[in-house]
Structure formats: structure tokens, C-alpha cells
Design a protein around this motif. Structure first.
Motif, PDB file in Angstrom:
ATOM      1  N   LEU A  38       0.805  -1.385   0.075  1.00  0.00           N
ATOM      2  CA  LEU A  38      -0.083  -0.075  -0.103  1.00  0.00           C
ATOM      3  C   LEU A  38       0.863   1.558   0.052  1.00  0.00           C
ATOM      4  O   LEU A  38       0.394   2.201  -0.433  1.00  0.00           O
ATOM      5  N   GLU A  39       1.874   1.169   0.696  1.00  0.00           N
ATOM      6  CA  GLU A  39       2.909   2.531   0.808  1.00  0.00           C
ATOM      7  C   GLU A  39       3.807   2.452  -0.408  1.00  0.00           C
ATOM      8  O   GLU A  39       4.677   3.245  -0.090  1.00  0.00           O
ATOM      9  N   GLN A  40       3.651   1.705  -1.262  1.00  0.00           N
ATOM     10  CA  GLN A  40       4.123   1.880  -2.658  1.00  0.00           C
ATOM     11  C   GLN A  40       3.655   2.658  -3.665  1.00  0.00           C
ATOM     12  O   GLN A  40       2.477   2.768  -3.626  1.00  0.00           O
ATOM     13  N   ASN A  41       4.580   3.169  -4.552  1.00  0.00           N
ATOM     14  CA  ASN A  41       3.864   4.003  -5.728  1.00  0.00           C
ATOM     15  C   ASN A  41       2.741   5.203  -5.273  1.00  0.00           C
ATOM     16  O   ASN A  41       1.634   5.302  -5.892  1.00  0.00           O
ATOM     17  N   LEU A  42       3.250   5.934  -4.302  1.00  0.00           N
ATOM     18  CA  LEU A  42       2.605   7.113  -3.808  1.00  0.00           C
ATOM     19  C   LEU A  42       3.435   8.394  -3.901  1.00  0.00           C
ATOM     20  O   LEU A  42       4.707   8.339  -3.872  1.00  0.00           O
ATOM     21  N   SER A  43       2.926   9.483  -4.035  1.00  0.00           N
ATOM     22  CA  SER A  43       3.699  10.670  -4.022  1.00  0.00           C
ATOM     23  C   SER A  43       4.089  10.882  -2.357  1.00  0.00           C
ATOM     24  O   SER A  43       3.468  10.515  -1.481  1.00  0.00           O
ATOM     25  N   GLU A  44       5.022  11.385  -2.348  1.00  0.00           N
ATOM     26  CA  GLU A  44       5.749  11.879  -0.945  1.00  0.00           C
ATOM     27  C   GLU A  44       4.580  12.571  -0.095  1.00  0.00           C
ATOM     28  O   GLU A  44       4.249  12.299   1.275  1.00  0.00           O
ATOM     29  N   ALA A  45       3.917  13.429  -0.823  1.00  0.00           N
ATOM     30  CA  ALA A  45       2.794  14.452   0.062  1.00  0.00           C
ATOM     31  C   ALA A  45       1.720  13.557   0.344  1.00  0.00           C
ATOM     32  O   ALA A  45       1.316  13.718   1.525  1.00  0.00           O
ATOM     33  N   PHE A  46       1.095  12.571  -0.513  1.00  0.00           N
ATOM     34  CA  PHE A  46       0.172  11.720  -0.149  1.00  0.00           C
ATOM     35  C   PHE A  46       0.454  10.917   1.029  1.00  0.00           C
ATOM     36  O   PHE A  46      -0.154  10.857   2.112  1.00  0.00           O
ATOM     37  N   LEU A  47       1.529  10.255   0.999  1.00  0.00           N
ATOM     38  CA  LEU A  47       2.230   9.443   2.220  1.00  0.00           C
ATOM     39  C   LEU A  47       2.394  10.263   3.762  1.00  0.00           C
ATOM     40  O   LEU A  47       1.945   9.752   4.465  1.00  0.00           O
ATOM     41  N   ARG A  48       2.892  11.448   3.374  1.00  0.00           N
ATOM     42  CA  ARG A  48       3.100  12.145   4.527  1.00  0.00           C
ATOM     43  C   ARG A  48       1.680  12.673   5.171  1.00  0.00           C
ATOM     44  O   ARG A  48       1.655  12.598   6.474  1.00  0.00           O
ATOM     45  N   ASP A  49       0.734  13.148   4.420  1.00  0.00           N
ATOM     46  CA  ASP A  49      -0.256  13.342   4.923  1.00  0.00           C
ATOM     47  C   ASP A  49      -1.264  12.194   5.675  1.00  0.00           C
ATOM     48  O   ASP A  49      -1.753  12.489   6.693  1.00  0.00           O
ATOM     49  N   PHE A  50      -0.972  11.002   5.084  1.00  0.00           N
ATOM     50  CA  PHE A  50      -1.506   9.939   5.604  1.00  0.00           C
ATOM     51  C   PHE A  50      -1.019   9.551   7.033  1.00  0.00           C
ATOM     52  O   PHE A  50      -1.593   9.237   8.106  1.00  0.00           O
ATOM     53  N   LYS A  51       0.332   9.885   7.042  1.00  0.00           N
ATOM     54  CA  LYS A  51       1.032   9.469   8.503  1.00  0.00           C
ATOM     55  C   LYS A  51       0.903  10.440   9.562  1.00  0.00           C
ATOM     56  O   LYS A  51       0.668  10.077  10.463  1.00  0.00           O
ATOM     57  N   ILE A  52       0.650  11.801   8.983  1.00  0.00           N
ATOM     58  CA  ILE A  52       0.456  12.792   9.953  1.00  0.00           C
ATOM     59  C   ILE A  52      -1.038  12.814  10.531  1.00  0.00           C
ATOM     60  O   ILE A  52      -1.175  12.592  11.613  1.00  0.00           O
ATOM     61  N   GLY A  53      -1.968  12.373   9.703  1.00  0.00           N
ATOM     62  CA  GLY A  53      -3.319  12.246  10.212  1.00  0.00           C
ATOM     63  C   GLY A  53      -3.497  11.045  11.313  1.00  0.00           C
ATOM     64  O   GLY A  53      -3.899  11.332  12.227  1.00  0.00           O
ATOM     65  N   LEU A  54      -2.900   9.935  10.757  1.00  0.00           N
ATOM     66  CA  LEU A  54      -2.780   8.895  11.641  1.00  0.00           C
ATOM     67  C   LEU A  54      -1.890   8.993  12.852  1.00  0.00           C
ATOM     68  O   LEU A  54      -2.617   8.699  13.972  1.00  0.00           O
ATOM     69  N   THR A  55      -0.903   9.496  12.927  1.00  0.00           N
ATOM     70  CA  THR A  55      -0.172  10.092  14.491  1.00  0.00           C
ATOM     71  C   THR A  55      -0.996  10.840  15.022  1.00  0.00           C
ATOM     72  O   THR A  55      -1.027  10.663  16.359  1.00  0.00           O
ATOM     73  N   GLN A  56      -1.692  12.030  14.437  1.00  0.00           N
ATOM     74  CA  GLN A  56      -2.587  12.819  15.231  1.00  0.00           C
ATOM     75  C   GLN A  56      -3.783  12.246  15.896  1.00  0.00           C
ATOM     76  O   GLN A  56      -3.720  12.600  17.082  1.00  0.00           O
ATOM     77  N   ALA A  57      -4.227  11.440  14.985  1.00  0.00           N
ATOM     78  CA  ALA A  57      -5.357  10.585  15.672  1.00  0.00           C
ATOM     79  C   ALA A  57      -5.088   9.856  16.951  1.00  0.00           C
ATOM     80  O   ALA A  57      -5.739   9.449  17.831  1.00  0.00           O
TER      81      ALA A  57
END
Length: 224
Positions: free
Chosen positions: A129-148
Motif C-alpha cells: 500500500l505504501e508503494q507507488n505514492l507521492s511523498e505528499a500523499f504518504l506524509r498526509d496519511f502518516k500525519i493524520g494517523l499520528t495525530q489521531a
């Protein structure tokens, strides 16, 4: 048929339609990700329409996993809120902490039962899932999950009267236990057939039973 959603409401509805179609197809064969064209067909959309919302199929399924994670954390926060309203945090004794932890574990198990795609998607996170993604998309995913996660951990600290940050640590380690146990016991079809023999009973316990016991033992020790 419209190919572009003009209003915010329309865009969210179209995005949800794509995600629902992807989830339905994934549950039919959760060993691999369905193609974008099959998702488009399932949703009754043109392939190009799907790409207006997601650049790759990995974005689609990481978005599904994001929904699942946020849903689980929301369920935990809601359960902690009920505990707080009941006055569970006032002068809490160790046995009260243990009882509340048991309720949380039961809630987590109920959520996993109701969301069969979650564990399979989670197991595919790093390798697929974390392959073939833009850095911005992956970063947003990680930030949102970390905050939650940290927000839920803070509420857990308050509910169980734990030191600051302890709740986040408990949740993170619980997730590691859930993922690891799932990956250990999620045998592919050809191995499941082989391991049905009685001599392999020790290495093919029921996942849900094993998970309940493992989480209970971990939380009991962590809160001691």
C-alpha cells in the motif's frame, strides 16, 4: 452521466462510491489489490473518473486503510468517553483499570469483527500500500494517523490515570501485537489445507481467541 463532481458534496459522494467499490472487490479476493479499471466498473464510472480522485490504486487502498484506522480510534475514544461519564477515572484502583482495559479490548475485537478488510489491508501496508505514492500523499496519511493516535492516547491517559504519553504507547504496541499475530496466523490457502492435520494444531490456534488472550495478557502486565 456526469464525469466530474462539481460541489464538495458531490466530490465526497463520488470518492465514497469509489472506495466502497474498491472495498467490495477486495473482500472477494483479499490476497491482491483489484485493478483501477475493475474498481471503476464496480462503481459504474469511467476509469478516467477514478483518476480524478486517486492517482494510483495504492492511493485508493491506503485511503481505505485510513478510514479503518480512524474508525477504530474513534470507537476507542467513544468508549473512553462513556467511561469518563460514568466517573471511571475518579480514584481508580488497579482492578478498575484492568476491568476498563478488558472493555477496551472487547471493543477492539468487535470493531475488527465488523471490518474484515482492516487486518488484511494493514498487513499489506509497507510492502504494497505504501508503494507507488507521492511523498505528499504518504506524509498526509502518516500525519493524520499520528495525530489521531496521540489524541486517543491522551484520552486513554486521562481515563486510566496513566502518565502522559503512556496511552499512546499502549495503543501503538497493541497495534503491533494485532498485526504481528495476524501475519503469523494468516496462512495462505495451500498451507491451511496442509496444517489441518492434527499434528499442526499447536501452530494454528483460532486468531480471535489468541488475540483476545494476548491483548489481555499484555494490558494486564502493562498496567501492573
Amino acid at each position: 452521466m456526469k464525469t466530474r463532481a462539481l460541489s464538495h458534496h458531490d466530490k465526497q459522494a463520488k470518492r465514497s462510491l469509489i472506495l466502497d467499490a474498491a472495498r467490495a472487490l477486495f473482500l472477494l479476493n483479499d490476497r491482491q489489490l483489484p485493478s483501477v479499471i475493475s474498481i471503476a466498473q464496480q462503481a459504474g464510472l469511467a476509469k478516467g473518473t477514478v483518476y480524478l480522485y486517486f492517482q494510483t490504486k495504492e492511493e485508493i487502498f491506503l485511503s481505505l486503510l485510513e478510514q479503518e484506522f480512524h474508525g477504530l480510534l474513534h470507537a476507542i475514544r467513544s468508549q473512553l468517553g462513556v467511561m469518563a461519564e460514568a466517573g471511571a477515572g475518579n480514584g481508580m484502583l488497579p482492578e478498575q483499570q484492568s476491568a476498563l482495559a478488558g472493555q477496551l479490548i472487547a471493543g477492539i475485537l468487535s470493531y475488527l469483527d465488523a471490518h474484515p478488510a482492516f487486518l488484511r489491508l494493514d498487513a499489506m501496508t509497507y510492502s504494497v500500500l505504501e508503494q507507488n505514492l507521492s511523498e505528499a500523499f504518504l506524509r498526509d496519511f502518516k500525519i493524520g494517523l499520528t495525530q489521531a493516535l496521540t489524541a486517543t492516547g491522551t484520552i486513554l491517559d486521562q481515563a486510566l490515570q496513566l502518565p502522559e504519553g503512556r496511552g499512546t504507547s499502549l495503543l501503538l504496541r497493541s497495534h503491533a501485537l494485532i498485526r504481528g499475530l495476524w501475519q503469523s496466523l494468516d496462512y495462505p490457502a495451500h498451507l491451511r489445507q496442509l496444517l489441518n492435520a492434527p499434528e499442526f494444531a499447536a501452530i494454528r490456534p483460532d486468531f480471535r481467541t489468541e488475540l483476545q488472550q494476548a491483548l489481555a495478557e499484555y494490558w494486564r502486565g502493562a498496567l501492573a
